[in-house]
Design a protein around this motif. Structure first.
Motif, mmCIF file in Angstrom:
data_model
loop_
_atom_site.group_PDB
_atom_site.id
_atom_site.type_symbol
_atom_site.label_atom_id
_atom_site.label_comp_id
_atom_site.label_asym_id
_atom_site.label_seq_id
_atom_site.Cartn_x
_atom_site.Cartn_y
_atom_site.Cartn_z
ATOM 1 N N ALA A 1 0.840 -1.209 0.000
ATOM 2 C CA ALA A 1 0.000 0.000 0.000
ATOM 3 C C ALA A 1 0.870 1.253 0.000
ATOM 4 O O ALA A 1 0.615 2.212 -0.740
ATOM 5 C CB ALA A 1 -0.923 -0.013 1.200
ATOM 6 N N THR B 1 -0.865 -0.152 9.034
ATOM 7 C CA THR B 1 -1.782 1.005 9.001
ATOM 8 C C THR B 1 -1.931 1.484 7.553
ATOM 9 O O THR B 1 -1.801 2.668 7.257
ATOM 10 C CB THR B 1 -1.236 2.157 9.877
ATOM 11 O OG1 THR B 1 0.139 2.406 9.505
ATOM 12 C CG2 THR B 1 -1.291 1.847 11.343
ATOM 13 N N CYS B 2 -2.226 0.520 6.680
ATOM 14 C CA CYS B 2 -2.263 0.791 5.228
ATOM 15 C C CYS B 2 -3.257 1.885 4.842
ATOM 16 O O CYS B 2 -3.072 2.558 3.837
ATOM 17 C CB CYS B 2 -2.619 -0.477 4.472
ATOM 18 S SG CYS B 2 -1.551 -1.854 4.855
HETATM 19 S S1 FES Z 1 1.955 -1.122 3.431
HETATM 20 FE FE1 FES Z 1 2.615 0.513 4.639
HETATM 21 S S2 FES Z 1 1.291 0.365 6.318
HETATM 22 FE FE2 FES Z 1 0.730 -1.309 5.136
#
Ligand code: FES
Length: 154
Positions: free
Chosen positions: A79, A120-121
């Motif tokens: 993410a 925390t995506c």
């Molecule tokens: S990928 Fe960065 S918080 Fe999940």
């Protein structure tokens, strides 16, 4: 160093042999995991040094080199990657004048580390500055954080 290592070895024996807490104590004492310490424990406990290094390299909390006063942890999970974490890291490296292959500034003020998803995506991209989580980080905001830590005006 030897006295400290002996103390840690005693604690290890009392705690029924937990390699992770042993390494945490080493890092607490020296600020990182010195290779000499690993070799010393490897001999004393008859555990191959590769077992220690396996743990050290698996957990992002451990450092094999002395770290800077400020630790900047950039999340590089999917993410965060999609939301531009690489650009953030490149900008940060430029801001800190970090040369290729180095993660700690020469003055030992800053260390950058990359970790996989910190969970925390929804607020990606995430950067943790001295254990404080910053979501939706931008190059500008990160630069301001660095200036703040350096005691410079924003
Ligand atoms: S990928 Fe960065 S918080 Fe999940």
């Amino acid at each position: 160093m030897e006295e400290t290592l002996k103390q840690i070895l005693d604690n290890y024996r009392k705690n029924e042999g937990n390699i992770i807490s042993l390494l945490q104590e080493v890092q607490e004492a020296f600020g990182y995991i010195p290779r000499e310490a690993v070799e010393w424990f490897s001999k004393k406990l008859d555990i191959p040094s590769s077992s220690f290094f396996g743990v050290v390299t698996f957990y992002a909390q451990f450092h094999l080199k002395p770290t800077g006063k400020n630790i900047i942890t950039a999340c590089c999970g999917t993410a965060c990657h999609v939301k531009g974490s690489e650009r953030l890291i490149d900008g940060l490296r430029m801001e800190l004048n970090l040369i290729e292959g180095e993660d700690t500034t020469e003055d030992r003020e800053f260390t950058i580390e990359k970790v996989a998803c910190v969970g925390t995506c929804s607020i990606a991209p995430v950067v943790i500055v001295n254990k404080k989580v910053h979501g939706r980080m931008t190059t500008d905001r990160l630069s301001k954080e660095i200036k703040k830590l350096r005691g410079e005006k924003r």
